[in-house]
Design a protein around this motif. Structure first.
Motif, PDB file in Angstrom:
ATOM      1  N   ASP A  37      29.999  43.056  51.592  1.00 58.42           N
ATOM      2  CA  ASP A  37      30.088  41.545  51.863  1.00 58.42           C
ATOM      3  C   ASP A  37      30.355  40.635  50.901  1.00 58.42           C
ATOM      4  OD1 ASP A  37      29.192  42.424  54.399  1.00 58.42           O
ATOM      5  OD2 ASP A  37      27.076  42.691  54.062  1.00 58.42           O
ATOM      6  N   LYS A  38      30.169  41.011  49.639  1.00 60.45           N
ATOM      7  CA  LYS A  38      30.705  39.964  48.499  1.00 60.45           C
ATOM      8  C   LYS A  38      32.161  39.533  48.412  1.00 60.45           C
ATOM      9  CE  LYS A  38      26.697  41.792  45.654  1.00 60.45           C
ATOM     10  NZ  LYS A  38      26.113  42.241  44.539  1.00 60.45           N
ATOM     11  N   ASN A  39      32.865  40.527  48.810  1.00 55.98           N
ATOM     12  CA  ASN A  39      34.286  40.383  48.539  1.00 55.98           C
ATOM     13  C   ASN A  39      34.772  39.812  50.126  1.00 55.98           C
ATOM     14  OD1 ASN A  39      34.519  40.999  45.708  1.00 55.98           O
ATOM     15  ND2 ASN A  39      34.616  43.059  46.176  1.00 55.98           N
ATOM     16  N   LYS A  40      34.674  38.843  50.369  1.00 58.63           N
ATOM     17  CA  LYS A  40      35.174  38.079  51.533  1.00 58.63           C
ATOM     18  C   LYS A  40      36.661  38.434  51.874  1.00 58.63           C
ATOM     19  CE  LYS A  40      31.163  36.433  52.959  1.00 58.63           C
ATOM     20  NZ  LYS A  40      30.482  37.008  54.441  1.00 58.63           N
ATOM     21  N   VAL A  41      37.183  38.906  53.001  1.00 56.98           N
ATOM     22  CA  VAL A  41      38.389  39.302  53.124  1.00 56.98           C
ATOM     23  C   VAL A  41      39.219  37.839  53.472  1.00 56.98           C
ATOM     24  CG1 VAL A  41      40.373  40.135  54.827  1.00 56.98           C
ATOM     25  CG2 VAL A  41      37.965  41.287  54.432  1.00 56.98           C
ATOM     26  N   ILE A  42      38.554  36.772  53.966  1.00 56.82           N
ATOM     27  CA  ILE A  42      39.148  35.547  54.057  1.00 56.82           C
ATOM     28  C   ILE A  42      37.963  34.214  53.909  1.00 56.82           C
ATOM     29  CG2 ILE A  42      38.770  35.462  56.562  1.00 56.82           C
ATOM     30  CD1 ILE A  42      41.615  33.934  56.617  1.00 56.82           C
ATOM     31  N   THR A  43      38.250  33.317  53.264  1.00 54.49           N
ATOM     32  CA  THR A  43      37.372  32.064  53.150  1.00 54.49           C
ATOM     33  C   THR A  43      38.267  30.897  53.232  1.00 54.49           C
ATOM     34  OG1 THR A  43      38.120  31.996  50.779  1.00 54.49           O
ATOM     35  CG2 THR A  43      36.257  33.556  51.337  1.00 54.49           C
ATOM     36  N   SER A  44      37.483  29.922  53.493  1.00 56.97           N
ATOM     37  CA  SER A  44      37.926  28.518  53.596  1.00 56.97           C
ATOM     38  C   SER A  44      38.914  28.127  52.526  1.00 56.97           C
ATOM     39  CB  SER A  44      36.948  27.477  53.951  1.00 56.97           C
ATOM     40  OG  SER A  44      36.228  27.376  53.138  1.00 56.97           O
ATOM     41  N   SER A  45      38.643  28.398  51.183  1.00 56.55           N
ATOM     42  CA  SER A  45      39.045  28.054  50.152  1.00 56.55           C
ATOM     43  C   SER A  45      40.738  28.867  50.233  1.00 56.55           C
ATOM     44  CB  SER A  45      38.513  28.526  48.844  1.00 56.55           C
ATOM     45  OG  SER A  45      37.312  27.862  48.867  1.00 56.55           O
ATOM     46  N   MET A  46      40.746  30.093  50.551  1.00 50.43           N
ATOM     47  CA  MET A  46      41.992  30.878  50.803  1.00 50.43           C
ATOM     48  C   MET A  46      42.915  30.430  51.632  1.00 50.43           C
ATOM     49  SD  MET A  46      40.787  34.799  51.001  1.00 50.43           S
ATOM     50  CE  MET A  46      39.583  35.514  49.777  1.00 50.43           C
ATOM     51  N   VAL A  47      42.357  29.833  52.821  1.00 50.03           N
ATOM     52  CA  VAL A  47      43.239  29.142  53.840  1.00 50.03           C
ATOM     53  C   VAL A  47      43.769  27.841  53.351  1.00 50.03           C
ATOM     54  CG1 VAL A  47      43.135  27.953  56.186  1.00 50.03           C
ATOM     55  CG2 VAL A  47      41.728  30.076  55.661  1.00 50.03           C
ATOM     56  N   ASN A  48      42.915  27.074  52.713  1.00 50.63           N
ATOM     57  CA  ASN A  48      43.234  25.684  52.136  1.00 50.63           C
ATOM     58  C   ASN A  48      44.371  26.035  50.999  1.00 50.63           C
ATOM     59  OD1 ASN A  48      41.683  24.039  53.727  1.00 50.63           O
ATOM     60  ND2 ASN A  48      39.949  24.355  52.269  1.00 50.63           N
ATOM     61  N   ASN A  49      44.019  26.948  50.153  1.00 50.59           N
ATOM     62  CA  ASN A  49      45.279  27.285  49.233  1.00 50.59           C
ATOM     63  C   ASN A  49      46.676  27.637  49.878  1.00 50.59           C
ATOM     64  OD1 ASN A  49      43.719  26.643  46.866  1.00 50.59           O
ATOM     65  ND2 ASN A  49      42.900  28.926  46.674  1.00 50.59           N
ATOM     66  N   TYR A  50      46.522  28.268  50.854  1.00 50.08           N
ATOM     67  CA  TYR A  50      47.604  28.691  51.682  1.00 50.08           C
ATOM     68  C   TYR A  50      48.456  27.623  52.311  1.00 50.08           C
ATOM     69  CZ  TYR A  50      45.700  33.498  51.679  1.00 50.08           C
ATOM     70  OH  TYR A  50      44.906  34.815  51.250  1.00 50.08           O
ATOM     71  N   VAL A  51      47.847  26.735  52.616  1.00 44.88           N
ATOM     72  CA  VAL A  51      48.223  25.547  53.140  1.00 44.88           C
ATOM     73  C   VAL A  51      49.080  24.444  52.167  1.00 44.88           C
ATOM     74  CG1 VAL A  51      47.938  23.385  54.474  1.00 44.88           C
ATOM     75  CG2 VAL A  51      46.735  25.332  55.398  1.00 44.88           C
ATOM     76  N   LYS A  52      48.281  24.541  51.026  1.00 43.42           N
ATOM     77  CA  LYS A  52      48.666  23.824  49.738  1.00 43.42           C
ATOM     78  C   LYS A  52      49.945  24.485  49.358  1.00 43.42           C
ATOM     79  CE  LYS A  52      47.132  22.115  45.110  1.00 43.42           C
ATOM     80  NZ  LYS A  52      45.846  22.256  44.411  1.00 43.42           N
TER      81      LYS A  52
END
Length: 199
Positions: free
Chosen positions: A56-71
């Protein structure tokens, strides 16, 4: 390895083989047809992607990841902070494959579609291949478990089998990276050439 541990290992791995063989990648039509906000996107994809993730500690996807992919331009920008089905499918694929390939190479393979229909056809072919890959590994694992008859060498045989799978995965990764790097390089060269012709 004690008899109890051996039996427990056999049972757990046989059960896992069954999970792999019955696993089905999410199909296009199952993704929401309505646009979602970021927190809904993360919650939805976490449920889909956690089948094989026990940490549970290592999330597969987070909002930060999504924002970075867009950026970084790996994912198209959301409209009014909402993400559509193409966003969700792209994030699903990237999240599944990122332990194997760099995000830049994965994203580069998802950005060459003229319309949603072509992307859907591509995704359907991807899901078929993904399901076949899980099924093939399931059969290999089941066969390996059945072939090991000497209890003394059971653990060694399983460790060697795991390293065999790892070696195969590494060889596949190296080939996949080369293919995608070559395609991306040639596509970029073609785009530059087209721009120069249009000047």
């Amino acid at each position: 390895m004690s008899t109890d541990n051996l039996n427990s290992t056999k049972q757990e791995l046989n059960d896992f083989s069954g999970i792999l063989s019955s696993y089905k990648t999410e199909v296009w039509s199952s993704f929401p047809g309505i646009d979602l906000y970021m927190d809904q996107v993360v919650t939805y994809l976490e449920k889909l992607l956690n089948t094989f993730n026990d940490d549970d500690k290592n999330k597969v996807i987070t909002s930060s990841m999504v924002n970075n992919y867009v950026k970084e331009g790996y994912l198209k920008r959301p409209v009014n902070k909402k993400y559509d089905r193409v966003h969700l499918v792209s994030l699903y694929i990237m999240s599944m494959l990122k332990p194997i390939l760099p995000i830049s190479l994965i994203a580069g393979s998802l950005q060459n579609f003229e319309n949603e229909q072509k992307y859907r056809i591509f995704f359907e072919e991807f899901t078929t291949m993904q399901d076949e890959a899980f099924n093939n590994v399931s059969h290999k694992l089941a066969a390996a478990l059945n072939q090991i008859t000497d209890d003394k060498d059971y653990e060694t045989a399983l460790r060697l089998f795991a390293l065999q799978l790892t070696s195969e995965a590494n060889a596949h990764r190296i080939a996949a990276e080369k293919i995608l790097e070559t395609l991306n390089k040639n596509n970029n060269s073609a785009k530059i050439s087209d721009k120069e012709k249009n000047k």
